[in-house]
Enzyme design. Structure first.
Site, mmCIF file in Angstrom:
data_model
loop_
_atom_site.group_PDB
_atom_site.id
_atom_site.type_symbol
_atom_site.label_atom_id
_atom_site.label_comp_id
_atom_site.label_asym_id
_atom_site.label_seq_id
_atom_site.Cartn_x
_atom_site.Cartn_y
_atom_site.Cartn_z
ATOM 1 N N TYR A 116 -0.976 -0.621 10.383
ATOM 2 C CA TYR A 116 -1.172 -0.843 8.945
ATOM 3 C C TYR A 116 0.085 -0.426 8.174
ATOM 4 O O TYR A 116 0.563 -1.156 7.297
ATOM 5 C CB TYR A 116 -2.403 -0.066 8.465
ATOM 6 C CG TYR A 116 -2.812 -0.380 7.037
ATOM 7 C CD1 TYR A 116 -3.463 -1.575 6.722
ATOM 8 C CD2 TYR A 116 -2.549 0.512 6.007
ATOM 9 C CE1 TYR A 116 -3.821 -1.875 5.408
ATOM 10 C CE2 TYR A 116 -2.906 0.230 4.695
ATOM 11 C CZ TYR A 116 -3.552 -0.967 4.400
ATOM 12 O OH TYR A 116 -3.900 -1.241 3.099
ATOM 13 N N SER B 230 0.862 -1.199 0.000
ATOM 14 C CA SER B 230 0.000 0.000 0.000
ATOM 15 C C SER B 230 0.886 1.232 0.000
ATOM 16 O O SER B 230 2.027 1.179 0.490
ATOM 17 C CB SER B 230 -0.874 0.003 1.263
ATOM 18 O OG SER B 230 -1.440 1.289 1.473
HETATM 19 N N1 LIG Z 1 -8.608 -0.339 -1.270
HETATM 20 C C1 LIG Z 1 -7.501 0.375 -1.249
HETATM 21 O O1 LIG Z 1 -7.514 1.602 -1.452
HETATM 22 C C2 LIG Z 1 -6.181 -0.296 -0.990
HETATM 23 C C3 LIG Z 1 -5.038 0.475 -1.134
HETATM 24 C C4 LIG Z 1 -3.794 -0.110 -0.906
HETATM 25 C C5 LIG Z 1 -3.719 -1.440 -0.570
HETATM 26 N N2 LIG Z 1 -4.860 -2.172 -0.421
HETATM 27 C C6 LIG Z 1 -4.693 -3.571 -0.051
HETATM 28 O O2 LIG Z 1 -5.366 -4.369 -0.986
HETATM 29 C C7 LIG Z 1 -5.748 -5.602 -0.373
HETATM 30 C C8 LIG Z 1 -7.226 -5.842 -0.651
HETATM 31 O O3 LIG Z 1 -7.979 -4.851 0.019
HETATM 32 P P1 LIG Z 1 -9.391 -4.314 -0.514
HETATM 33 O O4 LIG Z 1 -9.282 -2.857 -0.608
HETATM 34 O O5 LIG Z 1 -9.830 -5.113 -1.666
HETATM 35 O O6 LIG Z 1 -10.289 -4.602 0.771
HETATM 36 P P2 LIG Z 1 -11.456 -5.633 1.072
HETATM 37 O O7 LIG Z 1 -12.512 -5.558 0.008
HETATM 38 O O8 LIG Z 1 -11.838 -5.392 2.473
HETATM 39 O O9 LIG Z 1 -10.746 -7.054 0.914
HETATM 40 C C9 LIG Z 1 -9.970 -7.631 1.927
HETATM 41 C C10 LIG Z 1 -9.935 -9.119 1.647
HETATM 42 O O10 LIG Z 1 -9.091 -9.748 2.608
HETATM 43 C C11 LIG Z 1 -9.735 -10.905 3.082
HETATM 44 N N3 LIG Z 1 -9.274 -11.243 4.426
HETATM 45 C C12 LIG Z 1 -9.151 -10.433 5.502
HETATM 46 N N4 LIG Z 1 -8.736 -11.128 6.571
HETATM 47 C C13 LIG Z 1 -8.586 -12.419 6.157
HETATM 48 C C14 LIG Z 1 -8.203 -13.619 6.794
HETATM 49 N N5 LIG Z 1 -7.873 -13.645 8.103
HETATM 50 N N6 LIG Z 1 -8.171 -14.758 6.075
HETATM 51 C C15 LIG Z 1 -8.495 -14.750 4.754
HETATM 52 N N7 LIG Z 1 -8.879 -13.642 4.097
HETATM 53 C C16 LIG Z 1 -8.933 -12.499 4.792
HETATM 54 C C17 LIG Z 1 -11.211 -10.563 3.055
HETATM 55 O O11 LIG Z 1 -11.986 -11.740 2.939
HETATM 56 P P3 LIG Z 1 -12.916 -12.368 4.098
HETATM 57 O O12 LIG Z 1 -13.398 -11.233 4.966
HETATM 58 O O13 LIG Z 1 -13.998 -13.052 3.331
HETATM 59 O O14 LIG Z 1 -12.015 -13.320 4.809
HETATM 60 C C18 LIG Z 1 -11.305 -9.764 1.763
HETATM 61 O O15 LIG Z 1 -11.511 -10.620 0.658
HETATM 62 C C19 LIG Z 1 -5.404 -5.469 1.110
HETATM 63 O O16 LIG Z 1 -4.179 -6.084 1.373
HETATM 64 C C20 LIG Z 1 -5.276 -3.966 1.290
HETATM 65 O O17 LIG Z 1 -4.446 -3.638 2.366
HETATM 66 C C21 LIG Z 1 -6.082 -1.642 -0.628
#
Ligand SMILES: NC(=O)c1ccc[n+]([C@@H]2O[C@H](COP(=O)([O-])OP(=O)(O)OC[C@H]3O[C@@H](n4cnc5c(N)ncnc54)[C@H](OP(=O)(O)O)[C@@H]3O)[C@@H](O)[C@H]2O)c1
Length: 254
Positions: free
Chosen positions: A159, A144
């Site tokens: 984070y 990130s």
């Molecule tokens: N959105 C942004 O702006 C952004 C920016 C930079 C980086 N990121 C990174 O991108 C990645 C995806 O995030 P997102 O934005 O798509 O958020 P999101 O929609 O909340 O997705 C997070 C995913 O992680 C899974 N997860 C969380 N804890 C888990 C566990 N203990 N075991 C297995 N799966 C788990 C969740 O699935 P379940 O709840 O079904 O387990 C969900 O599918 C993350 O690493 C985040 O830090 C996002």
């Protein structure tokens, strides 16, 4: 010799995507499947994975909590059964943390590291250990912008620690595993509208903050990280390892 365009083809590859039940991970699973891979989609919410599998015939849903060692081992075993090993691993599962360090508990800080950093590391080790001799692999770790620069008042200490450590681990593992044909790279997304950033884009103040600080003047759109993940997952990046690819609209280039 395949052409540069053909090198994006993932036919015959097995790709594990963690956190595929929503947001960016759902998109990565769809894109890798569209490129020809057999996708093994992992997350805790089985109903979401079932919906994804209904859209993508051939996708293998695996309900798992990546913080649980037995779940990680089962995930690697299920994926390895398909064709003897995992070709692509996208460590995408993650959780946000509280923005204020003064009220972030020690337990929460540890849990953020466990989900965002430690579990992906152990999953990578399990997948590499299960690889047959001589078989290569591409690991793509999702970091990130919060791992590269301070984004206070949004972001959080736990984070930030987890996401910058993902970059350090990416480089270290690229160094350790390069000669065995395992490439390890990181993708650094900027701000995308997902469940994790809930409220960021619907609030005028924070949405304006994203626009003002992005060189492209906007947040990321759905699908805009997928090309970076496909590039790093595929042979199109066969000479790329230890790299950190930002997909952030210029957020960190200022
Ligand atoms: N959105 C942004 O702006 C952004 C920016 C930079 C980086 N990121 C990174 O991108 C990645 C995806 O995030 P997102 O934005 O798509 O958020 P999101 O929609 O909340 O997705 C997070 C995913 O992680 C899974 N997860 C969380 N804890 C888990 C566990 N203990 N075991 C297995 N799966 C788990 C969740 O699935 P379940 O709840 O079904 O387990 C969900 O599918 C993350 O690493 C985040 O830090 C996002």
């Amino acid at each position: 010799m395949p052409t540069p365009v053909e090198m994006f083809d993932l036919s015959g590859r097995v790709a594990v995507v963690t956190g595929a039940s929503s947001g960016l991970g759902d998109g990565f699973a769809r894109t890798l499947a569209a490129a020809g891979a057999t996708v093994v989609a992992a997350a805790r919410r089985a109903d979401r994975l079932a919906s994804l599998a209904a859209d993508l015939p051939g996708l293998v849903p695996v309900e798992c909590d990546i913080t649980v060692p037995a779940d990680r081992q089962r995930l690697v075993a299920v994926a390895s059964e398909i064709d003897g090993g995992v070709d692509i691993l996208v460590n995408n599962a993650g959780r946000p943390g509280p923005p204020d360090a003064l009220t972030e508990s020690a337990e929460e800080f540890d849990d953020i590291l466990r989900v965002n950093l430690t579990s992906g590391f152990h999953l990578s080790v399990a997948a590499v250990n299960a690889l047959p001799e001589g078989r290569g692999m591409s690991i793509v770790n999702i970091s990130s912008v919060v791992g590269l620069v301070s984004t206070a008042p949004i972001g959080g200490a736990g984070y930030a620690a987890s996401k910058s450590a993902v970059i350090g681990t990416t480089r270290e593992l690229a160094g350790q595993w390069g000669r065995r044909g395992v490439r390890v790279n990181a993708v650094v997304p900027g701000w995308f509208d997902t469940e994790m950033t809930d409220g960021l884009f619907s609030n005028d103040k924070s949405a304006g903050w994203v626009r003002r600080n992005s060189m492209l003047g906007r947040g990321g759109r759905a699908g805009e990280v997928d090309g970076a993940v496909l590039f790093l997952a595929s042979d199109a990046s066969s000479y790329v390892t230890g790299h950190v690819l930002t997909v952030d609209g210029g957020w960190t280039a200022r």
